[in-house]
Design a protein around this motif. Structure first.
Motif, PDB file in Angstrom:
ATOM      1  N   GLY A 348      41.835  67.788  31.072  1.00 11.81           N
ATOM      2  CA  GLY A 348      43.297  68.552  31.022  1.00 11.81           C
ATOM      3  C   GLY A 348      44.212  67.929  31.977  1.00 11.81           C
ATOM      4  O   GLY A 348      44.205  66.378  31.826  1.00 11.81           O
ATOM      5  N   GLY A 349      45.133  68.241  32.643  1.00  8.07           N
ATOM      6  CA  GLY A 349      46.019  67.619  33.621  1.00  8.07           C
ATOM      7  C   GLY A 349      46.759  68.602  34.623  1.00  8.07           C
ATOM      8  O   GLY A 349      46.762  69.669  34.220  1.00  8.07           O
ATOM      9  N   HIS A 350      47.318  67.980  35.560  1.00  5.98           N
ATOM     10  CA  HIS A 350      47.881  68.880  36.445  1.00  5.98           C
ATOM     11  C   HIS A 350      49.416  68.199  36.728  1.00  5.98           C
ATOM     12  O   HIS A 350      49.671  67.007  36.677  1.00  5.98           O
ATOM     13  CB  HIS A 350      47.318  68.600  37.767  1.00  5.98           C
ATOM     14  N   ASP A 351      50.538  69.026  36.941  1.00  2.00           N
ATOM     15  CA  ASP A 351      51.578  68.517  36.887  1.00  2.00           C
ATOM     16  C   ASP A 351      51.939  68.256  38.242  1.00  2.00           C
ATOM     17  O   ASP A 351      51.313  68.227  39.271  1.00  2.00           O
ATOM     18  CB  ASP A 351      52.526  69.861  36.597  1.00  2.00           C
ATOM     19  N   PRO A 426      41.347  67.711  55.931  1.00  2.00           N
ATOM     20  CA  PRO A 426      41.989  68.795  55.417  1.00  2.00           C
ATOM     21  C   PRO A 426      42.431  68.837  53.931  1.00  2.00           C
ATOM     22  O   PRO A 426      42.652  70.150  53.182  1.00  2.00           O
ATOM     23  CB  PRO A 426      43.211  68.952  56.285  1.00  2.00           C
ATOM     24  N   GLN A 427      42.414  67.743  53.247  1.00  2.00           N
ATOM     25  CA  GLN A 427      42.454  67.710  51.978  1.00  2.00           C
ATOM     26  C   GLN A 427      41.456  67.551  50.921  1.00  2.00           C
ATOM     27  O   GLN A 427      41.438  67.569  49.689  1.00  2.00           O
ATOM     28  CB  GLN A 427      43.589  66.482  51.576  1.00  2.00           C
ATOM     29  N   VAL A 428      40.168  67.832  51.380  1.00  2.00           N
ATOM     30  CA  VAL A 428      38.968  67.493  50.889  1.00  2.00           C
ATOM     31  C   VAL A 428      38.340  68.983  50.646  1.00  2.00           C
ATOM     32  O   VAL A 428      38.262  69.884  51.865  1.00  2.00           O
ATOM     33  CB  VAL A 428      37.998  66.547  51.499  1.00  2.00           C
ATOM     34  N   ALA A 429      37.888  69.501  49.480  1.00  2.00           N
ATOM     35  CA  ALA A 429      37.144  70.645  49.427  1.00  2.00           C
ATOM     36  C   ALA A 429      35.520  70.444  49.382  1.00  2.00           C
ATOM     37  O   ALA A 429      35.307  71.352  50.323  1.00  2.00           O
ATOM     38  CB  ALA A 429      37.420  70.862  47.821  1.00  2.00           C
ATOM     39  N   PHE A 430      35.054  69.179  49.118  1.00  2.00           N
ATOM     40  CA  PHE A 430      33.482  69.106  49.164  1.00  2.00           C
ATOM     41  C   PHE A 430      33.176  67.677  49.295  1.00  2.00           C
ATOM     42  O   PHE A 430      34.035  67.060  48.671  1.00  2.00           O
ATOM     43  CB  PHE A 430      32.823  69.544  47.971  1.00  2.00           C
ATOM     44  N   ALA A 431      32.232  67.336  49.823  1.00  2.00           N
ATOM     45  CA  ALA A 431      31.720  65.879  49.621  1.00  2.00           C
ATOM     46  C   ALA A 431      30.074  66.185  49.481  1.00  2.00           C
ATOM     47  O   ALA A 431      29.645  66.583  50.424  1.00  2.00           O
ATOM     48  CB  ALA A 431      32.130  65.218  50.819  1.00  2.00           C
ATOM     49  N   PHE A 432      29.459  65.744  48.283  1.00  2.00           N
ATOM     50  CA  PHE A 432      28.336  65.906  48.142  1.00  2.00           C
ATOM     51  C   PHE A 432      27.516  64.315  48.287  1.00  2.00           C
ATOM     52  O   PHE A 432      28.139  63.407  47.771  1.00  2.00           O
ATOM     53  CB  PHE A 432      28.099  66.293  46.778  1.00  2.00           C
ATOM     54  N   SER A 433      26.361  64.441  48.931  1.00  2.00           N
ATOM     55  CA  SER A 433      25.555  63.187  48.855  1.00  2.00           C
ATOM     56  C   SER A 433      24.778  63.342  47.724  1.00  2.00           C
ATOM     57  O   SER A 433      24.515  64.306  47.060  1.00  2.00           O
ATOM     58  CB  SER A 433      24.647  63.251  49.927  1.00  2.00           C
ATOM     59  N   ARG A 434      24.211  61.983  47.125  1.00  2.00           N
ATOM     60  CA  ARG A 434      23.317  61.793  46.156  1.00  2.00           C
ATOM     61  C   ARG A 434      22.042  62.810  46.167  1.00  2.00           C
ATOM     62  O   ARG A 434      21.807  63.382  45.124  1.00  2.00           O
ATOM     63  CB  ARG A 434      22.689  60.454  46.289  1.00  2.00           C
ATOM     64  N   ALA A 435      21.420  63.142  47.214  1.00  2.00           N
ATOM     65  CA  ALA A 435      20.493  64.023  47.490  1.00  2.00           C
ATOM     66  C   ALA A 435      20.820  65.369  47.126  1.00  2.00           C
ATOM     67  O   ALA A 435      19.951  65.991  46.544  1.00  2.00           O
ATOM     68  CB  ALA A 435      19.744  63.934  49.045  1.00  2.00           C
ATOM     69  N   PRO A 474      41.966  72.114  45.191  1.00  2.00           N
ATOM     70  CA  PRO A 474      42.898  72.492  44.431  1.00  2.00           C
ATOM     71  C   PRO A 474      44.529  71.930  44.698  1.00  2.00           C
ATOM     72  O   PRO A 474      44.913  72.231  45.806  1.00  2.00           O
ATOM     73  CB  PRO A 474      42.594  73.801  43.965  1.00  2.00           C
ATOM     74  N   ASN A 475      44.911  71.227  43.665  1.00  2.00           N
ATOM     75  CA  ASN A 475      46.518  71.226  43.648  1.00  2.00           C
ATOM     76  C   ASN A 475      46.770  69.948  44.674  1.00  2.00           C
ATOM     77  O   ASN A 475      48.129  69.647  45.096  1.00  2.00           O
ATOM     78  CB  ASN A 475      47.322  72.466  44.356  1.00  2.00           C
ATOM     79  N   ALA A 488      51.634  61.941  38.204  1.00  2.00           N
ATOM     80  CA  ALA A 488      50.677  62.918  37.950  1.00  2.00           C
ATOM     81  C   ALA A 488      49.739  62.288  37.372  1.00  2.00           C
ATOM     82  O   ALA A 488      49.461  61.296  36.592  1.00  2.00           O
ATOM     83  CB  ALA A 488      51.234  64.090  37.032  1.00  2.00           C
ATOM     84  N   THR A 489      48.252  63.152  37.577  1.00  2.00           N
ATOM     85  CA  THR A 489      47.167  62.542  37.085  1.00  2.00           C
ATOM     86  C   THR A 489      46.254  63.768  36.655  1.00  2.00           C
ATOM     87  O   THR A 489      46.548  64.916  36.733  1.00  2.00           O
ATOM     88  CB  THR A 489      46.298  61.403  37.936  1.00  2.00           C
ATOM     89  N   HIS A 490      45.009  63.429  36.755  1.00  2.00           N
ATOM     90  CA  HIS A 490      43.892  64.355  36.407  1.00  2.00           C
ATOM     91  C   HIS A 490      42.542  63.841  37.064  1.00  2.00           C
ATOM     92  O   HIS A 490      42.747  62.981  37.861  1.00  2.00           O
ATOM     93  CB  HIS A 490      43.633  64.780  34.741  1.00  2.00           C
ATOM     94  N   GLY A 491      41.248  64.316  36.744  1.00  2.00           N
ATOM     95  CA  GLY A 491      40.150  63.670  37.409  1.00  2.00           C
ATOM     96  C   GLY A 491      39.480  64.453  38.404  1.00  2.00           C
ATOM     97  O   GLY A 491      38.654  64.420  38.962  1.00  2.00           O
ATOM     98  N   SER A 492      39.989  65.977  38.412  1.00  2.00           N
ATOM     99  CA  SER A 492      39.335  66.834  39.384  1.00  2.00           C
ATOM    100  C   SER A 492      38.213  67.820  38.981  1.00  2.00           C
ATOM    101  O   SER A 492      38.208  67.791  37.892  1.00  2.00           O
ATOM    102  CB  SER A 492      40.525  67.781  40.081  1.00  2.00           C
ATOM    103  N   PHE A 493      37.958  68.422  39.910  1.00  2.00           N
ATOM    104  CA  PHE A 493      36.773  69.620  39.601  1.00  2.00           C
ATOM    105  C   PHE A 493      37.243  70.875  38.988  1.00  2.00           C
ATOM    106  O   PHE A 493      36.666  71.797  38.647  1.00  2.00           O
ATOM    107  CB  PHE A 493      36.318  69.848  41.027  1.00  2.00           C
ATOM    108  N   TRP A 494      38.681  70.944  38.966  1.00  2.00           N
ATOM    109  CA  TRP A 494      39.372  72.173  38.825  1.00  2.00           C
ATOM    110  C   TRP A 494      39.708  72.365  37.398  1.00  2.00           C
ATOM    111  O   TRP A 494      39.616  71.697  36.772  1.00  2.00           O
ATOM    112  CB  TRP A 494      40.369  72.316  39.809  1.00  2.00           C
TER     113      TRP A 494
END
Length: 557
Positions: A348-351, A426-435, A474-475, A488-494
Motif C-alpha cells: 500500500g502507501g501512506h499520504d 519517541p518515533q520508534v514503535a519497536f526494535a527487534f533483535s535477530r534472536a 504509525p504515521n 511520501a513512501t511506504h515500507g512500514s509494519f502498518w
C-alpha cells in the motif's frame, strides 16, 4: 485532454501483426464480448500488479471506476487482502504474488539490503541484481533473478508442460523479475528510456514497434489532463516548503521529459500496450497449454512517491489506469481469448504528513532528520568507547546490520546499546533483535491479528536480514525533507502499507465479495487450482481459495 497513448500506442504496437480492428474501425472501439464461460481451464492467465495500490485507495475510488476496474469488480472481490509481512516494499511484495511464499522464504527481504561480506566496495545489494558482475554496484547493476529462492507459478506451469509460455512486462525491472521468475519466454521492463530485457536476448518486432511509439510520445509534449468531476475535492494545494507544493498536478510535461513520463499514467499505458502486443504476436492463449502474462503497472507508485496518495494527481492516475486496463481487456476480447485475471498490489502507501495534519491526524510527522543509522552508530560508539562505523542501514529504520568483524562480546555490547537507543526514540514503535525474531512463533492467525514481531518474522531471511529490525510508529514518514525528492513512501509494519485489494475475474464466473482477510500468497495456489496444476514441493505459505474461476477446486492444496 486525456493521455494520447491509449489509442495511439495500442494501435502502433498492434497494427503490424494480425490486425486487431476490422477495416474502418478504431482499434479500441467496443469489442464483442469474450467467449462464453467455460468449465475448462482458461487458456491465458493475466496477472496485474498495481504498484502501491492500497486497499484504502481501492475503497475510496471503486465506485467511480467504469473501465478495467469495473469489469474486475464483477468477479471475486477481496477488498482486504494482505501483503502480511513487514517489508512492504516493491521487491518483497512482488515476490509473494506468484510464488505463494512470504519474503522469509522467497529470500527477498527488501528492495536493498546490506551484505558486509560481499567482495565489492558497494556493500548494498539490490534485490534484482547480480552483484558478482565486475564493476557493478547497487545503482548501476546487471538485472538478475538470482536472489529469488523459490519458483513462480509460471515456472511450475512450464515444468508441468513445456508448451506453456511465460511473459512478464513492467515499468520496473524488479516487478517483472519477481513475478516472472527464473524461466521466462519474454521479460521486459522500462529502464528510463525504453523497454529492455536481459543482455543477449533478441528483441521481437512488437517490442521494437512499442519502443518506437513510446519514443515518439515522450518526444511530444503532454498537455494537462482533464480532471474528472469526482477528483475535484482532491484538487487542493499542499505547501511543502521551499516553493514546492503538491495536490493540483495534471501531468503536463515538456517534450522529451522521460522522468515525468514515468511518474504519470503514460507509463502504464505503455506497459499495457506492450503486453497486448506480445499476447497477439506470440498468440498467447491460443496454444495447447495455458499461458501466463504478468503485468506490473508502476505509475501509481511513482505518483504516490512524487505527489502523495490523496491529491488530484492520484485521483487522475487511477482514473487513467482504469481506462488503460479497459482498453487492454477490449483488445483481449477482440482476440477471442478465454482468459482469467487477477489484480493485486505489492504494497500500500501512506499520504504526506502535511496533508494528514490538515485533515486532523495530529500524530502524522516526518522522521527527525537527526535520526539516522549513522547517528545511532556514533552514539553507540561513544557510549562503548569504540571507533569506526558499527551499524549499517539505508535509513533510521528497517533492517540494521552490525559490523560482522567485531569480536563476539563487542557485538553483543553493540546490540544491547543500539536496542536501548532505538527503543528510547519517541518515533520508534519497536526494535527487534535477530534472536527475538527467531524466537517468535510463525504466524498462523489471519494477518490482521499478527503481532508486530510476527510481521517481521514473515519477511526475515537470516542470511540477508539485519541484526536489528526497527519499526517506526504509525504515521511517521521516513522522509525527512520532502523538498529534495520524494514526498511520501511506504515500507512500514502498518495496515495502510500491508492491506491491498485482490480481485479475480473470468467471464461467466459468479461474482461475490468477501470482506475477511486473505493474503497475496493465496493467489498462486488459487490460480494453480483453476487450471488443474498440482502444487508439488516446495509447499507454500499461501492457501488455495475456491472462488469459481473454473471447475478446478482446491482439493488438498
Amino acid at each position: 485532454m486525456t493521455v494520447k497513448l491509449y489509442g495511439a500506442l495500442f494501435a502502433a504496437t498492434l497494427a503490424l501483426v494480425t490486425p486487431v480492428a476490422l477495416a474502418g474501425q478504431n482499434a479500441l472501439a467496443p469489442a464483442a464480448p469474450a467467449p462464453a464461460a467455460s468449465k475448462a481451464p482458461a487458456k491465458l492467465i493475466v496477472v496485474i500488479s498495481v504498484d502501491q495500490f492500497s486497499a484504502d485507495l481501492f475503497a475510496e475510488y471503486r465506485r467511480h471506476f467504469t473501465g478495467g476496474f469495473a469489469r474486475l469488480q464483477q468477479g471475486a472481490v477481496f477488498p482486504s487482502g494482505y501483503q502480511s509481512h513487514a517489508a512492504t516494499e516493491t521487491c518483497p511484495g512482488h515476490s509473494t504474488i506468484l510464488t505463494g511464499f512470504r519474503p522469509a522464504h522467497t529470500g527477498i527481504i527488501a528492495n536493498n539490503w546490506v551484505d558486509l561480506n560481499t567482495a565489492r566496495q558497494d556493500k548494498t545489494v539490490y534485490c534484482a541484481e547480480d552483484e558478482s558482475v565486475p564493476g557493478s554496484n547497487s545503482v548501476t547493476y546487471t538485472v538478475s533473478d538470482k536472489h529469488l529462492l523459490v519458483p513462480t507459478l509460471g515456472e511450475r506451469m512450464k515444468a508441468a508442460n513445456p508448451a506453456s509460455r511465460v511473459v512478464s512486462v513492467s515499468g520496473k525491472d524488479r516487478a517483472a523479475v519477481m513475478m516472472g521468475g527464473h524461466h521466462v519466454d519474454e521479460l521486459w521492463w522500462w529502464d528510463g528510456k525504453h523497454f529492455t530485457t536481459y543482455a543477449g536476448r533478441t528483441e521481437p518486432a512488437v517490442v521494437t514497434r512499442a519502443n518506437q511509439a513510446v519514443a515518439a510520445e515522450v518526444a511530444t509534449a503532454q498537455g494537462p489532463l482533464d480532471l474528472p468531476d469526482f477528483c475535484a475535492a482532491h484538487d487542493v494545494a499542499v505547501d511543502l516548503g521551499s516553493g514546492k507544493s503538491v495536490g493540483t498536478g495534471r501531468f503536463a510535461r515538456a517534450a522529451g521529459d522521460a522522468k515525468a513520463f514515468r511518474a504519470s499514467p503514460e507509463i502504464d499505458g505503455a506497459a499495457f500496450a506492450l503486453a497486448a502486443g506480445l499476447i497477439q504476436d506470440m498468440k498467447l492463449g491460443k496454444g495447447e497449454a495455458t499461458d501466463i502474462i504478468d503485468i506490473g503497472a508502476s505509475a501509481t507508485d511513482y505518483v504516490g512517491h512524487t505527489y502523495g496518495t490523496e491529491g488530484a494527481e492520484m485521483c487522475l492516475q487511477l482514473a487513467e489506469l482504469d481506462k488503460s486496463m479497459g482498453d487492454f481487456f477490449t483488445v483481449l476480447d477482440r482476440l477471442g481469448l478465454d482468459y482469467e485475471v487477477v489484480l493485486t498490489a505489492d504494497h500500500g502507501g501512506h499520504d504526506i504528513p502535511e496533508r494528514h495534519r490538515q485533515r486532523g491526524l495530529s500524530d502524522a510527522a516526518r522522521i527527525d532528520p537527526g535520526f539516522t543509522t549513522k547517528s545511532v552508530s556514533d552514539a553507540v560508539a561513544a557510549k562503548l568507547h569504540l571507533t569506526g562505523q558499527l551499524l549499517y542501514g539505508d535509513s533510521g529504520s528497517g533492517d540494521i546490520w552490525i559490523d560482522p568483524k567485531l569480536p563476539p562480546k563487542t557485538r553483543e555490547a553493540v546490540l544491547k546499546e543500539a536496542l536501548a537507543i532505538y527503543r528510547a526514540n519517541p518515533q520508534v514503535a519497536f526494535a527487534f533483535s535477530r534472536a527475538e525474531i527467531d524466537a517468535a512463533p510463525w504466524p498462523t492467525l489471519p494477518p490482521p491479528l499478527w503481532l508486530p514481531v510476527q510481521r517481521a518474522k514473515a519477511s526475515y531471511y537470516a542470511p540477508r536480514s539485519g541484526d536489528i529490525v526497527v519499526a517506526l510508529k504509525p504515521n511517521i514518514t521516513p522522509i525527512a525533507d520532502p523538498t529534495k525528492g520524494y514526498v511520501a513512501t511506504h515500507g512500514s509494519f502498518w495496515d495502510y502499507d500491508r492491506r491491498v485489494p485482490i480481485l479475480f475475474w473470468r467471464k461467466g464466473m459468479a461474482g461475490f465479495e468477501e470482506p475477511l482477510a486473505i493474503e497475496t500468497v493465496d493467489i498462486m495456489p488459487t490460480l494453480a487450482a483453476s487450471i488443474g496444476l498440482p502444487v508439488a514441493a516446495p509447499l507454500l505459505d499461501g492457501k488455495c481459495r475456491d472462488i469459481g474461476l473454473s471447475t478446478g477446486t482446491c482439493g488438498g492444496r
